[in-house]
Design a protein around this motif. Sequence first.
Motif, PDB file in Angstrom:
ATOM      1  N   ARG A   1     -48.989 -31.417  -5.796  1.00 52.46           N
ATOM      2  CA  ARG A   1     -50.029 -31.147  -4.792  1.00 52.46           C
ATOM      3  C   ARG A   1     -49.395 -30.997  -3.405  1.00 52.46           C
ATOM      4  O   ARG A   1     -49.791 -30.117  -2.627  1.00 52.46           O
ATOM      5  CB  ARG A   1     -51.061 -32.274  -4.783  1.00 52.46           C
ATOM      6  CG  ARG A   1     -52.236 -32.029  -3.847  1.00 52.46           C
ATOM      7  CD  ARG A   1     -53.291 -33.129  -3.993  1.00 52.46           C
ATOM      8  NE  ARG A   1     -54.456 -32.844  -3.157  1.00 52.46           N
ATOM      9  CZ  ARG A   1     -54.564 -33.200  -1.883  1.00 52.46           C
ATOM     10  NH1 ARG A   1     -53.570 -33.862  -1.307  1.00 52.46           N
ATOM     11  NH2 ARG A   1     -55.645 -32.902  -1.184  1.00 52.46           N
TER      12      ARG A   1
ATOM     13  N   GLU B   1     -55.674 -17.116  -1.768  1.00 49.99           N
ATOM     14  CA  GLU B   1     -56.860 -17.670  -2.425  1.00 49.99           C
ATOM     15  C   GLU B   1     -56.481 -18.410  -3.705  1.00 49.99           C
ATOM     16  O   GLU B   1     -57.081 -19.444  -4.032  1.00 49.99           O
ATOM     17  CB  GLU B   1     -57.848 -16.541  -2.730  1.00 49.99           C
ATOM     18  CG  GLU B   1     -58.443 -15.892  -1.484  1.00 49.99           C
ATOM     19  CD  GLU B   1     -59.294 -14.675  -1.811  1.00 49.99           C
ATOM     20  OE1 GLU B   1     -59.241 -14.222  -2.986  1.00 49.99           O
ATOM     21  OE2 GLU B   1     -60.005 -14.174  -0.922  1.00 49.99           O
TER      22      GLU B   1
ATOM     23  N   GLU C   1     -55.168 -21.734  -2.857  1.00 50.25           N
ATOM     24  CA  GLU C   1     -56.285 -22.565  -2.427  1.00 50.25           C
ATOM     25  C   GLU C   1     -56.984 -23.157  -3.651  1.00 50.25           C
ATOM     26  O   GLU C   1     -57.373 -24.340  -3.656  1.00 50.25           O
ATOM     27  CB  GLU C   1     -57.267 -21.732  -1.599  1.00 50.25           C
ATOM     28  CG  GLU C   1     -58.487 -22.491  -1.116  1.00 50.25           C
ATOM     29  CD  GLU C   1     -58.158 -23.511  -0.057  1.00 50.25           C
ATOM     30  OE1 GLU C   1     -58.843 -24.554  -0.006  1.00 50.25           O
ATOM     31  OE2 GLU C   1     -57.200 -23.278   0.717  1.00 50.25           O
ATOM     32  N   THR C   2     -57.112 -22.346  -4.698  1.00 49.84           N
ATOM     33  CA  THR C   2     -57.695 -22.831  -5.952  1.00 49.84           C
ATOM     34  C   THR C   2     -56.810 -23.897  -6.580  1.00 49.84           C
ATOM     35  O   THR C   2     -57.311 -24.903  -7.109  1.00 49.84           O
ATOM     36  CB  THR C   2     -57.872 -21.662  -6.939  1.00 49.84           C
ATOM     37  OG1 THR C   2     -58.701 -20.654  -6.347  1.00 49.84           O
ATOM     38  CG2 THR C   2     -58.516 -22.143  -8.230  1.00 49.84           C
TER      39      THR C   2
ATOM     40  N   ARG D   1     -54.964 -26.002  -5.067  1.00 55.45           N
ATOM     41  CA  ARG D   1     -55.162 -27.252  -4.324  1.00 55.45           C
ATOM     42  C   ARG D   1     -56.395 -27.988  -4.848  1.00 55.45           C
ATOM     43  O   ARG D   1     -56.368 -29.213  -5.041  1.00 55.45           O
ATOM     44  CB  ARG D   1     -55.308 -26.959  -2.835  1.00 55.45           C
ATOM     45  CG  ARG D   1     -55.338 -28.218  -1.971  1.00 55.45           C
ATOM     46  CD  ARG D   1     -55.690 -27.909  -0.539  1.00 55.45           C
ATOM     47  NE  ARG D   1     -57.075 -27.472  -0.404  1.00 55.45           N
ATOM     48  CZ  ARG D   1     -57.696 -27.343   0.760  1.00 55.45           C
ATOM     49  NH1 ARG D   1     -57.048 -27.583   1.876  1.00 55.45           N
ATOM     50  NH2 ARG D   1     -58.949 -26.936   0.804  1.00 55.45           N
ATOM     51  N   ASP D   2     -57.479 -27.252  -5.090  1.00 54.35           N
ATOM     52  CA  ASP D   2     -58.689 -27.867  -5.631  1.00 54.35           C
ATOM     53  C   ASP D   2     -58.443 -28.403  -7.042  1.00 54.35           C
ATOM     54  O   ASP D   2     -58.943 -29.478  -7.405  1.00 54.35           O
ATOM     55  CB  ASP D   2     -59.836 -26.855  -5.644  1.00 54.35           C
ATOM     56  CG  ASP D   2     -60.227 -26.414  -4.245  1.00 54.35           C
ATOM     57  OD1 ASP D   2     -59.958 -27.157  -3.297  1.00 54.35           O
ATOM     58  OD2 ASP D   2     -60.797 -25.300  -4.114  1.00 54.35           O
ATOM     59  N   LEU D   3     -57.684 -27.639  -7.835  1.00 54.13           N
ATOM     60  CA  LEU D   3     -57.394 -28.076  -9.201  1.00 54.13           C
ATOM     61  C   LEU D   3     -56.590 -29.373  -9.207  1.00 54.13           C
ATOM     62  O   LEU D   3     -56.799 -30.232 -10.064  1.00 54.13           O
ATOM     63  CB  LEU D   3     -56.626 -26.987  -9.953  1.00 54.13           C
ATOM     64  CG  LEU D   3     -57.424 -25.735 -10.348  1.00 54.13           C
ATOM     65  CD1 LEU D   3     -56.510 -24.706 -11.011  1.00 54.13           C
ATOM     66  CD2 LEU D   3     -58.564 -26.103 -11.291  1.00 54.13           C
TER      67      LEU D   3
ATOM     68  N   GLY E   1     -56.771 -31.686  -6.974  1.00 53.03           N
ATOM     69  CA  GLY E   1     -57.713 -32.756  -6.673  1.00 53.03           C
ATOM     70  C   GLY E   1     -58.505 -33.155  -7.906  1.00 53.03           C
ATOM     71  O   GLY E   1     -58.705 -34.346  -8.176  1.00 53.03           O
ATOM     72  N   ASN E   2     -58.945 -32.157  -8.684  1.00 50.22           N
ATOM     73  CA  ASN E   2     -59.663 -32.447  -9.930  1.00 50.22           C
ATOM     74  C   ASN E   2     -58.756 -33.156 -10.936  1.00 50.22           C
ATOM     75  O   ASN E   2     -59.213 -34.019 -11.693  1.00 50.22           O
ATOM     76  CB  ASN E   2     -60.190 -31.149 -10.540  1.00 50.22           C
ATOM     77  CG  ASN E   2     -61.224 -30.468  -9.662  1.00 50.22           C
ATOM     78  OD1 ASN E   2     -61.851 -31.109  -8.825  1.00 50.22           O
ATOM     79  ND2 ASN E   2     -61.400 -29.174  -9.847  1.00 50.22           N
TER      80      ASN E   2
END
Length: 311
Positions: free
Chosen positions: A175, A223, A226-227, A229-231, A233-234
């Motif tokens: 991350r 983009e 950016e996805t 980064r969200d993944l 976190g999940n």
Amino acid sequence: MKVRLVQNGLFTQIDDIADALVPPANGFYWVDANLEDLEMLQPLFQLHDLAVEDCLNDEEQRPKLELYDSHYFIVINSIRFDDEEIFLRALNIFLFRHTIITVTRQKINEIRSIKPVLWEEEVNSPDRFLYHLVDLVVDNYFTVGDRIEAKIETLEEDILVHTKKSHLNEIIGLRSEILWLKKMLVPQRDLIWALNKRELRLIDDQLQKYFGDIYENAVKITEEFETFRDLMGNLREAYQSSLSNRTNEIMRIFTALTTIFMPMTIITGIYGMNFDNMPELHTAHGYYAVLAIIFGVGLSMFLFFKKKNWF
């Protein structure tokens, strides 16, 4: 340092770099250099002091475009991913009317990959060389993105199957790499936008339009990360959830075992008392009978919990 005369994608080695100071009748010169060669190249080609200083700077350079009287200075980052860490390597480019100079600190794959592209496309000008080089650099980000996505999926499967403490370190490390890289993608996207939209006399007007395709890819890459980064976190939430579920599973097993042994403890506690008036203590087969009762109670409770899927 290597100096080549490029004519319609064909290379001719030049032994004397002074020959590259005279514009060729056809084609252009490509000077492939490293940082040590800048001391010689700066006075020959009148490279701007600030551009040379940026090349020699040990810190990571942000992608940028700087315009000088006789040349442009461009910095773009090549990417490499070894499954543990993401590396960015600065590719410094000096663009002239009839010459292009590439300066790197380490070996960069795109420099090697550009040669067959130049031959196939019959490249005959430094601005077209720049276009294909930037295109290769940006395309490589998609390759790295696919590998990062595969690593995230593999890590997610491992966490769901068997959670380990080492997974948390991997999540935090990856991350951090993605966040750091995302910060570098924004100026790189802006650089490509400038190559597409700004008025640049050293780049053909028709060729500038093609940088628009590269800019769209740069936006997609930004983009995509950016996805990622969200993944991540999940993924961290999945790790915490899996760890919590694993703890609950262990506690459930311990609770079931405690419940099974509780009646056994009661029975042994009763028959472990040393009262004189306990008829059962003098029974001939009392010891075996109590063992059978204890075993039967324990087995019955185990089968009951097994039926309820508590084990």
